[in-house]
Design an enzyme around this catalytic site. Structure first.
Site, PDB file in Angstrom:
ATOM      1  N   LYS A  33       6.845  16.024  -7.978  1.00 39.92           N
ATOM      2  CA  LYS A  33       7.262  15.229  -9.143  1.00 39.92           C
ATOM      3  C   LYS A  33       6.246  15.491 -10.245  1.00 39.92           C
ATOM      4  CE  LYS A  33       7.411  10.467 -10.666  1.00 39.92           C
ATOM      5  NZ  LYS A  33       6.622   9.253 -10.441  1.00 39.92           N
ATOM      6  N   HIS A  52       3.416   0.547  -8.306  1.00 38.71           N
ATOM      7  CA  HIS A  52       4.231   0.799  -7.115  1.00 38.71           C
ATOM      8  C   HIS A  52       3.329   1.284  -5.983  1.00 38.71           C
ATOM      9  CE1 HIS A  52       3.509   4.745  -8.785  1.00 38.71           C
ATOM     10  NE2 HIS A  52       3.792   5.253  -7.591  1.00 38.71           N
ATOM     11  N   ASP A  54       3.537   4.328  -2.899  1.00 38.46           N
ATOM     12  CA  ASP A  54       4.360   5.475  -2.514  1.00 38.46           C
ATOM     13  C   ASP A  54       4.910   5.225  -1.111  1.00 38.46           C
ATOM     14  OD1 ASP A  54       3.546   6.581  -4.888  1.00 38.46           O
ATOM     15  OD2 ASP A  54       2.105   7.970  -3.987  1.00 38.46           O
ATOM     16  N   HIS A 108      -0.517   1.265  -7.210  1.00 38.55           N
ATOM     17  CA  HIS A 108      -1.119   2.052  -8.284  1.00 38.55           C
ATOM     18  C   HIS A 108      -0.126   2.237  -9.425  1.00 38.55           C
ATOM     19  CE1 HIS A 108       0.770   4.876  -5.495  1.00 38.55           C
ATOM     20  NE2 HIS A 108       0.969   5.688  -6.525  1.00 38.55           N
TER      21      HIS A 108
HETATM   22  O1  AKG Z   1       0.241  10.065 -12.590  1.00 39.81           O
HETATM   23  C1  AKG Z   1      -0.416   9.686 -11.625  1.00 39.81           C
HETATM   24  O2  AKG Z   1      -1.632   9.884 -11.514  1.00 39.81           O
HETATM   25  C2  AKG Z   1       0.247   8.956 -10.498  1.00 39.81           C
HETATM   26  C3  AKG Z   1       1.737   8.941 -10.563  1.00 39.81           C
HETATM   27  C4  AKG Z   1       2.308   8.281  -9.371  1.00 39.81           C
HETATM   28  O3  AKG Z   1       1.746   7.401  -8.799  1.00 39.81           O
HETATM   29  C5  AKG Z   1       3.614   8.703  -8.860  1.00 39.81           C
HETATM   30  O4  AKG Z   1       4.270   9.513  -9.512  1.00 39.81           O
HETATM   31  O5  AKG Z   1       3.999   8.229  -7.768  1.00 39.81           O
HETATM   32 FE   FE2 Z   2       2.639   6.932  -6.878  1.00 39.42          FE
END
Ligand code: AKG
Ligand code: FE2
Length: 198
Positions: A33, A52, A54, A108
């Site tokens: 992503k 959120h 993961d 995070h």
């Molecule tokens: O951009 C970031 O450092 C984290 C992004 C994130 O937590 C995610 O895409 O699940």
């Molecule tokens: Fe994330």
């Protein structure tokens, strides 16, 4: 988390000695992503990636050296270090279950920046959706630490998360449209966003 030597060693040991027995290497799914955070004159008013956890087993975050990843530590949001050349490794929900909560999937979020564009490339490392039952591994379950999670497929928490997101966005769209507008576009946008927010 940024891998420190202690936790890194323990994590590596747990992964090589336990997870591979449960989930065959070639069953692991890697998803990429890319988050693009544009510059924003009023970052405090904007949402980059909302708070959120993961659902993956592990997430590897490559970044362009610009800070913006916030992690909830106790009751405080702290900014992760973004040293050039480092990868940030995030523990996901699947690993929290496998380790019976020894590794915690932290909340995070991603912030936008006033001056610079931030980009992160996140590789989510996931178990197969429904051919494996995730449960605390026996070596993490003892009398003092009984199993804290019931067995479930990876697909179950993913579906629950998507469902919650859908409900949230539906409620938002209804609020914006006074409850009777055409929600079609909102829902399409929401679906796209939900899929990448795992
Ligand atoms: O951009 C970031 O450092 C984290 C992004 C994130 O937590 C995610 O895409 O699940
Ligand atoms: Fe994330």
């Amino acid at each position: 988390m940024l891998l420190g030597t202690d936790r890194g060693d323990a994590l590596e040991k747990a992964l090589t000695t336990t997870t591979t027995r449960t989930v065959a290497d070639d069953d692991l799914l890697l998803q990429l992503k890319i988050n693009y955070y544009p510059r924003c004159p009023q970052p405090e008013l904007a949402v980059g990636v909302e708070a959120h956890t993961d659902v993956s087993a592990l997430s590897f975050i490559l970044h362009n050296g610009v800070s913006g990843l916030q992690v909830l530590h106790g009751a405080r949001w702290v900014t992760a270090r973004h040293e050039p050349g480092t990868i940030i490794v995030d523990v996901g929900g699947a690993l929290e279950i496998l380790s019976n909560g020894r590794y915690i999937s932290v909340l995070h979020s991603g912030l936008v920046n006033r001056e610079v564009v931030r980009i992160s490339w996140v590789v989510f490392c996931e178990p197969p959706p429904d051919s494996v039952l995730l449960h605390p591994l026996p070596e993490f379950v003892t009398e003092g630490h009984p199993a804290r999670f019931t067995p479930r497929t990876f697909k179950q928490p993913v579906d629950r998360k998507l469902f919650k997101k859908k409900q949230q966005h539906k409620a938002q769209a209804e609020e914006e449209n006074g409850g009777n507008g055409d929600h079609h576009h909102h829902e399409l946008a929401m679906d796209a966003r939900s899929l990448v927010l795992l």
